[in-house]
Design a protein around this motif. Structure first.
Motif, PDB file in Angstrom:
ATOM      1  N   PRO A 115       0.804  -1.239   0.000  1.00 32.60           N
ATOM      2  CA  PRO A 115       0.000   0.000   0.000  1.00 32.60           C
ATOM      3  C   PRO A 115       0.832   1.281   0.000  1.00 32.60           C
ATOM      4  CG  PRO A 115      -0.185  -1.154   2.111  1.00 32.60           C
ATOM      5  CD  PRO A 115       0.535  -2.073   1.176  1.00 32.60           C
ATOM      6  N   ARG A 116       1.867   1.350   0.799  1.00 30.34           N
ATOM      7  CA  ARG A 116       2.654   2.590   0.874  1.00 30.34           C
ATOM      8  C   ARG A 116       3.533   2.785  -0.350  1.00 30.34           C
ATOM      9  NH1 ARG A 116       5.292   1.693   6.483  1.00 30.34           N
ATOM     10  NH2 ARG A 116       5.138  -0.420   5.734  1.00 30.34           N
ATOM     11  N   LEU A 117       4.162   1.716  -0.817  1.00 27.07           N
ATOM     12  CA  LEU A 117       4.978   1.835  -2.025  1.00 27.07           C
ATOM     13  C   LEU A 117       4.114   2.157  -3.239  1.00 27.07           C
ATOM     14  CD1 LEU A 117       7.603  -1.046  -1.592  1.00 27.07           C
ATOM     15  CD2 LEU A 117       7.986   1.426  -1.418  1.00 27.07           C
ATOM     16  N   SER A 118       2.888   1.651  -3.273  1.00 29.26           N
ATOM     17  CA  SER A 118       1.995   1.941  -4.394  1.00 29.26           C
ATOM     18  C   SER A 118       1.620   3.424  -4.441  1.00 29.26           C
ATOM     19  CB  SER A 118       0.729   1.089  -4.293  1.00 29.26           C
ATOM     20  OG  SER A 118       1.043  -0.268  -4.451  1.00 29.26           O
ATOM     21  N   VAL A 119       1.493   4.036  -3.282  1.00 30.17           N
ATOM     22  CA  VAL A 119       1.193   5.479  -3.236  1.00 30.17           C
ATOM     23  C   VAL A 119       2.451   6.273  -3.614  1.00 30.17           C
ATOM     24  CG1 VAL A 119       0.630   7.397  -1.705  1.00 30.17           C
ATOM     25  CG2 VAL A 119      -0.696   5.277  -1.593  1.00 30.17           C
ATOM     26  N   LEU A 120       3.595   5.882  -3.079  1.00 30.26           N
ATOM     27  CA  LEU A 120       4.839   6.611  -3.350  1.00 30.26           C
ATOM     28  C   LEU A 120       5.296   6.474  -4.794  1.00 30.26           C
ATOM     29  CD1 LEU A 120       6.957   5.753  -0.166  1.00 30.26           C
ATOM     30  CD2 LEU A 120       6.006   7.987  -0.784  1.00 30.26           C
ATOM     31  N   PHE A 121       5.017   5.330  -5.401  1.00 25.12           N
ATOM     32  CA  PHE A 121       5.511   5.031  -6.759  1.00 25.12           C
ATOM     33  C   PHE A 121       4.375   4.573  -7.657  1.00 25.12           C
ATOM     34  CE2 PHE A 121       9.017   4.476  -3.805  1.00 25.12           C
ATOM     35  CZ  PHE A 121      10.001   5.260  -4.379  1.00 25.12           C
TER      36      PHE A 121
END
Length: 153
Positions: free
Chosen positions: A141-147
């Motif tokens: 979830p966090r990497l998908s938002v960041l990248f």
């Protein structure tokens, strides 16, 4: 513990997906190998957290510095450490006085002692498509938002 044993822990499909996300949807085998070595350089705690939960990479300052930038602008922040893979070979050459650039003698000796190289042992877990936004949002979830991936990824 030898470097191969440490990096072997990172050879999972979940971490491949995390690397692919960070790299904009593309990550070659070489990129992933060097990415694993780079993760070792993040330190024992960050490496261990990433192995257990690849989305934890989103907490590291090194990954946060990459967010919002294309890989073309990463420069010295590039998440790969290829030269770490050659430290033992270079040390062997210095100690033995054998500057064999291909490292045939070195790799033969290592292979006899260690066995099969970690890269040829395959990846743990099950592969999934990091371009599936719903799946990526659930797993990373966090990497998908960041990248976020572009349409042409």
């Amino acid at each position: 513990m030898c470097l191969d044993q440490v990096t072997r822990q990172a050879f999972t499909w979940e971490l491949v997906a995390a690397a692919e996300r960070i790299f904009g949807g593309r990550c070659s085998d070489d990129d992933f190998c060097y990415f694993g070595l780079w993760m070792v350089g993040l330190g024992k705690d960050a490496f261990g957290r990433a192995v257990l939960d690849p989305d934890a990479l989103a907490d590291t300052p090194e990954v946060l510095r990459l967010a919002g930038r294309t890989w073309r602008t990463w420069g010295d922040d590039w998440p790969g450490w290829e030269s770490l893979d050659y430290v033992a070979l270079e040390a062997h050459g210095l100690v033995t006085g054998d500057p064999d650039e291909c490292g045939d003698a070195f790799y033969a000796a290592v292979g006899t002692r260690r066995g099969e190289h970690v890269v040829s042992q395959g990846l743990a877990g099950k592969r999934w498509n990091v371009r599936d936004e719903d799946e990526a949002a659930r797993r990373l979830p966090r990497l998908s938002v960041l990248f976020p991936l572009s349409a042409d990824a």
